[in-house]
Write an enzyme that holds these catalytic residues in place. Structure first.
Site, short mmCIF file in Angstrom:
data_model
loop_
_atom_site.label_atom_id
_atom_site.label_comp_id
_atom_site.label_asym_id
_atom_site.label_seq_id
_atom_site.Cartn_x
_atom_site.Cartn_y
_atom_site.Cartn_z
CB THR A 186 87.46 63.84 -54.49
OG1 THR A 186 87.32 63.75 -53.09
CG2 THR A 186 87.16 65.24 -54.95
N GLY A 225 95.51 61.20 -53.52
CA GLY A 225 96.85 61.16 -52.93
C GLY A 225 97.50 59.81 -53.18
CD GLU A 465 90.16 62.68 -44.79
OE1 GLU A 465 91.11 62.13 -45.33
OE2 GLU A 465 89.18 62.06 -44.36
#
Lengths: 673, 673
Positions: A186, A225, A465
């Protein structure tokens, strides 16, 4: 006091004209005492057997992992009301929460929890991995996500997009956490639309290196993350420009920190900052300043670049190349879906247990106050959600098996089911947690009681997701494509559970009896009728739009409401089917009976949806009958309430003080302790 | 590379059988740039005029208070993307947030914000107080609640339940914050059911004192805002036992801390701990160990105890005495309702502005990506909520006027409207914030972007100041009581907006044209038809139940679904009516036109509710027409999107970086700064 008295008189006049404000008719003096629901409720079926059925696999392994967490001070045990509870300290700063997440992961690694996750044959280990992630997420979303990113996204990218060379070099090192991975897909400017990402990679024939670059601010990698603090490596998704041609999105391995945690040259990293949940995960942003990596760092299962700079891929169709690059996301969606089911269970177990111990108002003067769960309205709030949690459990087990046994032939089904279940389960979960928190009243807002906190913690599931709205559009598009393909082949439906389309259109009886309403054939007919009719309808509308000159995307956009109704109809029918199949495996008995009631309640709740009346699948009378049926199922399930949530198999320590003796937990002696 | 290539071939075979994963058809290289929506959108109506209309009063005063906050460093100004934003630092510890709340209140007090709040005539100041609380809540829920508890609950108890003696002694001291008050009504064991509270007060004739006692753990006062750290005094609600008779719930003033902040003798205080929101409010728990207070500390507008221990009240009916004691809650519900509307506006302004600057996917290859707000589905998600926010604004203004001008005769209406609007607005708000957060994607989860954080912050509104579910039950009960009373008098309906019940039952045309659908008479008919029919229905069902031997409470419980549908029907009709009345005050022109579209969208969205089909008020065809009408209104409102949220009048600094140049706000240069 004269004046006071005069004023009182004025007030009296007001009051005589005024209805009593709210709240009750009881005037009681006796002090409340807590009695545990186990003392008053009984079990008519075997809760262990029920748990085995809904957990589906690895029950002992789950309990082993629950035990590991309960036995370590790292999991922040606290005594409340004479019981021990484990839960992260969410009042810690973001930095502290991140450090605790990593310490817990290290502890679990030492105990062997992650052994084989990347090195054993997938088919042999994937269910255990799922079970462990479910258990971890019951403790804390952050630890589950941090582990999931490392193994499913980073590890999955290497496994599915890399080749033997990559497997040999990275998988064991990752499993050992020698390498800590993250997944840089992303960007600030592009989330759902992955094809639009702006990171650019070129190939330098002189050095045999790829050069990865962030050309502008909107191209910074975002929400990554693990990137902000801990990850040493990342897989970067980037446009690959070769000889002036953009070959589309490809994945590259890049080291971003050295072993001492220093950020590597030409890498810039910033924090995403504080979030409404998941603060134990160090989401970060990454800029690549013409970072050079060796040619073999392209994950080359999909395509490769030769030493002299030729782009070679056996997949000529760029859409299919792109689809291949998205493979790691599928396992992510599986886990997101299943975790949502377990969070719903945590919320429901707390809300139902509390409703079995909290009283409010009495029905007649001088009678004792009534248990919340004895109010029909409270049953109506909670029991359809319990039924939904059971339905999702069976659907989750089906999904896991489908994923584990996936083949080239089943990939389409995996994609549609993963889109449908991920969106449906996570939306259901948010709805369930909302209702549970409100059903717990103010106590639902205390962080230590978990149910309110979980809402913020799992909110992210609706948009990460794959944004739920877009995933559901994928479902309706896939159904349309299947419809068109089948009609072209003229051979009948087989895939995506659409076989029922080959049969005659089901007929809903004009006045179904209460026996009919609880019959699974009737329920299946009602769910199939809606799905098939909406699919016919959707296909017709889209083709109308196209006939009037719209592009296919435009047509989908114009028919979005039908598309939404259709994808929900598909999802609910698909979930129901797994329920029926699970029930069919059981011998007659009390377990099967209670599951029958839950299955009926689930089906009737779906059938109460406005779409049944809107499209005329149910008459107004039938709609009223369905509603009465739901109320009846709720009262039927009341005696099983405790057993139904005990069957979720969540150890007491992972629920919250509100689910047990909340008077003791709030006593003065607990303040002094 | 041979093996790699072989693997690639296997993959290819998979892919040929597989649909492309999701997400787009665009392959773009040009970097994104931000352009402000002001550059592309135009205003066809006067946004200042619109703001005056929906804010309704004290617009300059609001801007003065916004300005006060923007000019002080206490409000935590931060520069993001070249703009200043003010917002509390929610990453601070609970203790720090509480201290900051008090410091901000002190600053505002110094600036004269609270001048007259308890000492001026209520009718002259109550609207300004409302306006200021609205503005404070736009900055932060905690500061609004801390101020609201002090002035509306503590101050309101003294004003409405005390007499001149109390007013003279406490009101000015409270307005100056010499005295810091809290409001100890709720207990661990009793929230909604206030009559069931267990705190006991007796009177000692020897000393002329009341003795207040917490007899057991469930009687501890709970959730008392201000009690944990800052309050010096509280009003305690307690059963009053006189000569062996329980005279019911009465209110007493008790000092709980001395001027240095030390807890007084025989008082024990504990913290309620960390919450999912409102951590800037020090909610606490209080135990009273036979605390003695002088006789005059009974707030004696409702009843008093003579020196020799005789209980004297001119209100003989204990239900009416109890109702009188609840008077301070009414102002609380007013403020909760109105604040919910402003939070919805914050969420909508952010989501709409973002949707006017964020693009995703293109409709045809090589076309630019489409603005989120140009997708019909995105319009359908947000515009009905914008219409709802407008409708709630008008309803809030009506509610404020009703409260300000309340008389003994209007008290019943105030009670029903406050119950209905408090529940409806706060539920709407949570729904609106949820949709807005999802519409912002992942960015909705960043604390600094506010929209996601507000959900946790305002979640409490659904259950405090009267649990929404119970308040809505109050509405249906009051409607039933009115119905029965009117039928008994045989004189026609006048109260609660039920005058339409006297007219013939409205007839919905069998095929309303699109002109009909946007006609306010049709819309009103549709809303009135549902309300009157459900009321008839509810009365009949309850009386059936009673005829079969149920107590009235049992009957209400059995008919809860009809009751829920009825109270929603009442609320939506009542809100709509305020919209029509506001619109009627305007001259013809662009402002009135756009409000007409919003009003139609609001009404049609209400009419799309499943209840219209369930009870047969709309045919299936009409239902489909309504749905098409909604889509049409949404596209009609698209050009006004920016103007509609600008009219909310919220200064940029109180929105969030996501509503402005979010690319700059996330740039590397902002990290370095």
């Amino acid at each position: 006091m004269d004046r006071a008295f005069q004023r009182t008189k004025i007030f009296t006049n007001h009051l005589l004209l005024q209805s009593s404000d709210p709240l009750s008719s009881l005037s009681s003096n006796a002090c409340l005492s807590y009695s545990t629901p186990e003392d008053s409720e009984s079990y008519v079926f075997d809760v262990k057997q029920m748990r085995n059925l809904i957990d589906g696999h690895d029950v002992e392994e789950r309990d082993w992992l629950f035990g590991l967490m309960m036995r370590s001070d790292l999991f922040n045990p606290k005594v409340r009301g004479g019981k021990v509870f484990v839960s992260p300290d969410y009042t810690q700063s973001m930095e502290q929460q991140r450090e605790m997440t990593m310490k817990r992961i290290e502890y679990l690694q030492d105990k062997g929890v992650f052994k084989g996750w990347l090195t054993e044959k997938e088919e042999d280990i994937v269910l255990r991995i799922c079970a462990f992630l479910e258990v971890l997420s019951i403790f804390d979303h952050s630890i589950k996500i941090r582990v999931g990113v490392h193994f499913f996204l980073w590890g999955g990218a290497i496994k599915f997009l890399g080749t033997k060379h990559h497997h040999d070099k990275w998988l064991r090192a990752s499993e050992n956490f020698t390498v800590k991975g993250c997944f840089a897909m992303t960007e600030l400017g592009h989330g759902s639309n992955v094809r639009g990402i702006e990171t650019v990679t070129t190939y330098d024939t002189n050095t045999g290196e790829f050069v990865i670059n962030t050309p502008c601010e909107s191209a910074q990698k975002y929400w990554i993350g693990g990137a902000a603090n801990h990850a040493t490596h990342t897989v970067v998704f980037s446009q690959l420009h070769i000889n002036g041609t953009n070959q589309g999105v490809h994945a590259f391995l890049v080291q971003i920190r050295d072993a001492d945690g220093n950020i590597c040259p030409n890498i810039r990293i910033a924090d995403c900052g504080h979030k409404i949940g998941l603060n134990g995960v160090d989401n970060g942003r990454i800029w690549f300043d013409n970072v050079r990596v060796p040619r073999e760092n392209l994950l080359n299962a999909v395509a490769y670049v030769s030493h002299d700079g030729q782009y070679i891929s056996p997949i000529k169709n760029p859409d299919q190349r792109f689809a291949a690059s998205m493979a790691p996301l599928r396992g992510g969606r599986l886990n997101v879906s299943v975790n949502a089911v377990y969070q719903s269970k945590v919320g429901l177990a707390i809300a139902i247990r509390y409703a079995l111990t909290r009283r409010a108002f009495s029905l007649k003067q001088n009678e004792p106050e009534v248990l919340l769960l004895d109010y029909p309205s409270h049953q109506r709030r909670l029991f359809p959600l319990v039924a939904k949690a059971y339905a999702m459990s069976f659907a989750a087990n089906y999904f896991k098996m489908l994923y584990r046994k996936r083949t080239p032939e089943s990939n389409k089904t995996v994609h549609v089911v993963s889109s449908s279940f991920k969106a449906t389960f996570t939306w259901n979960n948010m709805q369930i947690l909302k209702v549970c928190r409100e059903a717990c009243g103010g106590q639902g807002l205390k962080t230590e009681n978990r149910v309110g906190h979980l809402k913020a913690e799992f909110d992210v599931q609706s948009t990460f997701e794959g944004d739920n709205t877009i995933l559901m559009q994928q479902v309706s598009k896939a159904l349309l494509a299947e419809y068109v393909a089948v009609r072209k082949r003229n051979k009948g439906f087989t895939a995506l559970g659409l076989g029922h389309m080959n049969k005659p259109r089901p007929v809903i009886p004009s006045q179904p009896t209460s026996t009919t309403l609880r019959c699974s054939e009737f329920q299946m007919d009602a769910l199939c009728l809606r799905e098939r009719d909406l699919l016919d309808h959707f296909v017709a509308e889209v083709s109308n739009c196209r006939a009037r000159g719209a592009s296919s995307e435009q047509a989908f956009n114009m028919c979005y409401q039908l598309g939404e109704d259709l994808s929900r109809a598909f999802s609910e029918r698909a979930i129901f089917q797994t329920f029926v199949e699970a029930e069919a495996t059981l011998p007659a008995g009390s377990l099967k009976d209670v599951l029958g009631s839950l299955r009926s309640l689930y089906a009737l709740t779906c059938t109460e949806d406005a779409s049944y009346l809107r499209y005329g699948y149910l008459s107004v009378d039938n709609g009223a009958g369905v509603r009465r049926g739901i109320a009846k199922m709720c009262s039927e399930l009341r005696p099983h309430a405790l057993a139904l949530v005990t069957s979720f198999g969540i150890p007491d320590a992972f629920l919250s003080p509100l689910a047990f003796n909340w008077i003791d937990a709030n006593s003065w002696s607990s303040v002094e302790a």
